[in-house]
Design an enzyme around this catalytic site. Structure first.
Site, mmCIF file in Angstrom:
data_model
loop_
_atom_site.group_PDB
_atom_site.id
_atom_site.type_symbol
_atom_site.label_atom_id
_atom_site.label_comp_id
_atom_site.label_asym_id
_atom_site.label_seq_id
_atom_site.Cartn_x
_atom_site.Cartn_y
_atom_site.Cartn_z
ATOM 1 N N SER A 13 0.799 -1.226 0.000
ATOM 2 C CA SER A 13 0.000 0.000 0.000
ATOM 3 C C SER A 13 0.834 1.280 0.000
ATOM 4 O O SER A 13 0.308 2.350 -0.302
ATOM 5 C CB SER A 13 -0.937 0.025 1.217
ATOM 6 O OG SER A 13 -0.200 -0.061 2.420
ATOM 7 N N ARG A 16 8.569 3.659 1.306
ATOM 8 C CA ARG A 16 9.269 4.713 2.055
ATOM 9 C C ARG A 16 10.768 4.572 1.866
ATOM 10 O O ARG A 16 11.277 3.474 1.637
ATOM 11 C CB ARG A 16 8.917 4.641 3.546
ATOM 12 C CG ARG A 16 9.325 3.376 4.232
ATOM 13 C CD ARG A 16 8.485 3.105 5.448
ATOM 14 N NE ARG A 16 7.118 2.847 5.074
ATOM 15 C CZ ARG A 16 6.649 1.644 4.763
ATOM 16 N NH1 ARG A 16 7.437 0.604 4.799
ATOM 17 N NH2 ARG A 16 5.399 1.476 4.409
ATOM 18 N N HIS A 237 13.034 -9.883 -0.193
ATOM 19 C CA HIS A 237 11.680 -10.193 0.279
ATOM 20 C C HIS A 237 11.502 -9.460 1.599
ATOM 21 O O HIS A 237 12.284 -9.654 2.534
ATOM 22 C CB HIS A 237 11.513 -11.699 0.461
ATOM 23 C CG HIS A 237 10.155 -12.094 0.913
ATOM 24 N ND1 HIS A 237 9.873 -13.325 1.453
ATOM 25 C CD2 HIS A 237 8.977 -11.418 0.917
ATOM 26 C CE1 HIS A 237 8.593 -13.403 1.770
ATOM 27 N NE2 HIS A 237 8.027 -12.246 1.455
ATOM 28 N N ASP A 238 10.477 -8.638 1.703
ATOM 29 C CA ASP A 238 10.333 -7.779 2.880
ATOM 30 C C ASP A 238 10.303 -8.573 4.182
ATOM 31 O O ASP A 238 10.858 -8.136 5.196
ATOM 32 C CB ASP A 238 9.116 -6.857 2.757
ATOM 33 C CG ASP A 238 7.826 -7.563 2.363
ATOM 34 O OD1 ASP A 238 7.787 -8.811 2.412
ATOM 35 O OD2 ASP A 238 6.858 -6.864 2.010
ATOM 36 N N THR A 239 9.697 -9.760 4.162
ATOM 37 C CA THR A 239 9.700 -10.567 5.376
ATOM 38 C C THR A 239 11.110 -11.064 5.696
ATOM 39 O O THR A 239 11.504 -11.155 6.861
ATOM 40 C CB THR A 239 8.752 -11.768 5.245
ATOM 41 O OG1 THR A 239 7.463 -11.298 4.871
ATOM 42 C CG2 THR A 239 8.645 -12.530 6.554
ATOM 43 N N THR A 260 0.550 -6.319 6.344
ATOM 44 C CA THR A 260 -0.531 -6.741 5.459
ATOM 45 C C THR A 260 -0.714 -8.255 5.562
ATOM 46 O O THR A 260 -1.833 -8.765 5.581
ATOM 47 C CB THR A 260 -0.224 -6.335 4.009
ATOM 48 O OG1 THR A 260 -0.092 -4.915 3.948
ATOM 49 C CG2 THR A 260 -1.339 -6.776 3.079
ATOM 50 N N GLN A 305 -7.132 -3.582 7.095
ATOM 51 C CA GLN A 305 -6.948 -2.536 6.083
ATOM 52 C C GLN A 305 -8.146 -2.473 5.148
ATOM 53 O O GLN A 305 -8.592 -1.393 4.744
ATOM 54 C CB GLN A 305 -5.663 -2.804 5.281
ATOM 55 C CG GLN A 305 -4.384 -2.669 6.096
ATOM 56 C CD GLN A 305 -3.175 -3.300 5.397
ATOM 57 O OE1 GLN A 305 -3.301 -3.867 4.312
ATOM 58 N NE2 GLN A 305 -2.020 -3.218 6.033
ATOM 59 N N GLY A 403 4.882 -3.308 11.059
ATOM 60 C CA GLY A 403 3.851 -2.312 11.347
ATOM 61 C C GLY A 403 2.795 -2.808 12.309
ATOM 62 O O GLY A 403 2.269 -2.039 13.129
#
Length: 465
Positions: A13, A16, A237-239, A260, A305, A403
């Protein structure tokens, strides 16, 4: 003078630019740029606007220049499984589909014509998700075969952005494993599987580890943004990046990367590709230094969300948590049910599940939020039992990063349903993990353990019991 490191962290979504530096043994973070993101309908398909995203990446770099805080190193992380196909001139072929697009419906059946689900898990150790790249490529083969014929290379989304910055193609390991086409034994593409499925070998480039130098900015990028920088592969990979930033020196801590999606698991050194592991729908995603992130992919705060967008008023997530805490509705939904993946109305989906399962149907937005939060907590509790059964270990606490660690009510219900102490924070774990890998490349830490110690002393960690 401080050495600056830049993490470009792009989620489903928003994205940054986070500048990091080390001062007196602590990491300091500064958000310098933020931009929106989201899948868009293109001729009926859900797609990513990679051109717009790359524009925003460059705008954030320009902001660093304007501030006089020029990073010496940078890396980009995003969500998993999505990719671009490039032709011989490195132009994108077809659409850049998003993982929630429904073109993969039925593609599991096509894959299983060539290899059974049981054998596929035994080869890759990856949890079945209908949006995994293996099924997305089958959709291309079935519906747009000419694209595979024309394709010269495939790059995962963050690898593509690194290529646009440097002109160098690198395929990063942690994200590559989410394709369900990588062997947990060789840590390389399973070319026998790729041949079996009829995908062209040539599009799968050499796999590189997090902490690998991609290259410097191309001359064109240097001229546009006003400086040069070394691009380092984080765990793209963000995780994978979030797990790097777990604030503990334990080697086998239990964590939830909460956003998310909720990714709940632990780290193991050898993948568990057993039938029992498959039946629990656990996955063995690649991690830093060839660790495996042995985890379950849970729907997560996507559900909150989604209902937030359907509320009559505009409420903060903190306010939604406060209101949900006051509700007494006992209903629980299965967060991993496919009906919650991409419904036209999440509110209606929650109500429908409760009605069909004979439970009390939530009557207002706050009851719906309460049902979701408690359902996530229940799912976490169930998952701990499965992970303990498979690893033979007992976990007395859970580290919640990302988050979702800021969702106080969710942390409370997590402690309630898991019966474990919850340590919540840091919220920017993905960006922090991205930065840590860059700092490890620059030899600011001896090893991952020392890097995680830095996280523990640099950021607030809240305790829930």
């Amino acid at each position: 003078m401080s050495t600056y490191y830049l993490a470009v962290d792009i989620g489903a979504s928003s994205g940054r630019h986070m500048l990091g530096s080390l001062e007196d043994g602590k990491m300091h973070l500064e958000e310098v740029y933020r931009f929106p993101n989201g899948m868009k309908r293109v001729d009926g398909s859900l797609c990513w606007d990679v051109e717009a995203l790359f524009y925003e990446i460059k705008e954030g770099l320009k902001r660093c220049k304007e501030m006089g805080k020029i990073p010496s190193f940078m890396g980009i992380d995003t969500w998993a499984v999505d990719y671009v196909l490039l032709d011989e001139s490195d132009r994108i072929l077809g659409k850049t589909y998003g993982y929630r697009d429904d073109r993969t419906n039925g593609m599991d059946t096509k894959v299983y014509e060539e290899i059974s689900l049981k054998d596929l898990y035994a080869r890759t150790g990856i949890q079945k998700q209908i949006f995994n790249t293996i099924y997305q490529l089958m959709a291309v083969k079935q519906k747009e075969p000419e694209l595979l014929t024309e394709a010269e290379s495939m790059l995962m989304i963050p690898d593509y952005f690194h290529f646009l910055l440097t002109g160098v193609k690198r395929t990063e390991y942690t994200n590559a494993t989410t394709t369900q086409l990588v062997s947990p034994v060789s840590k390389d593409w399973d070319y026998e599987l790729i041949d079996m499925l009829g995908y062209p070998r040539k599009i799968f480039g050499e796999i590189s580890q997090p902490g690998t130098l991609v290259g410097n900015f191309s001359k064109e990028i240097q001229e546009e943004v006003g400086f040069d920088c070394q691009v380092i592969l984080p765990a793209t990979h963000d995780t994978g990046s979030a797990v790097v930033a777990i604030p503990t020196t334990e080697d086998d801590a239990l964590y939830i990367s909460s956003g998310t999606w909720s990714l709940m698991g632990t780290e193991i050194m050898e993948a568990d590709c057993s039938t029992e592991s498959r039946m629990h729908n656990l996955t063995n995603e690649g991690g830093y230094e060839y660790r495996f992130r042995y985890l379950k992919n849970i729907m997560g705060l996507w559900m909150i969300q989604s209902i937030r967008k359907e509320f009559a008023g505009e409420y903060s997530y903190g306010y939604i948590c406060e209101q949900a805490r006051e509700q007494t509705i006992p209903s629980i939904v299965d967060c991993n049910d496919d009906m919650f993946l991409s419904p036209s109305s999440m509110t209606r989906a929650v109500k429908t599940f409760c009605e069909k399962s004979g439970q009390q149907v939530p009557q207002n937005e706050w009851e719906i939020a309460a049902v979701i939060y408690n359902s996530l907590g229940k799912c976490y509790g169930d998952t701990i039992g499965q992970i303990e059964q498979m690893t033979g270990k007992k976990y007395d606490c859970v580290y919640v990063v990302g988050g979702g660690s800021n969702a106080e009510y969710l942390n409370q219900v997590t402690a309630k349903y898991t019966g474990r102490t919850v340590y919540a924070g840091p919220g920017e774990a993905t960006a922090i993990g991205n930065l840590l890998v860059q700092m490890l490349y620059n030899q600011k830490f001896r090893d991952l353990k020392e890097a995680r110690e830095c996280v523990k002393r640099s950021f607030e960690i809240r305790k829930y019991e």
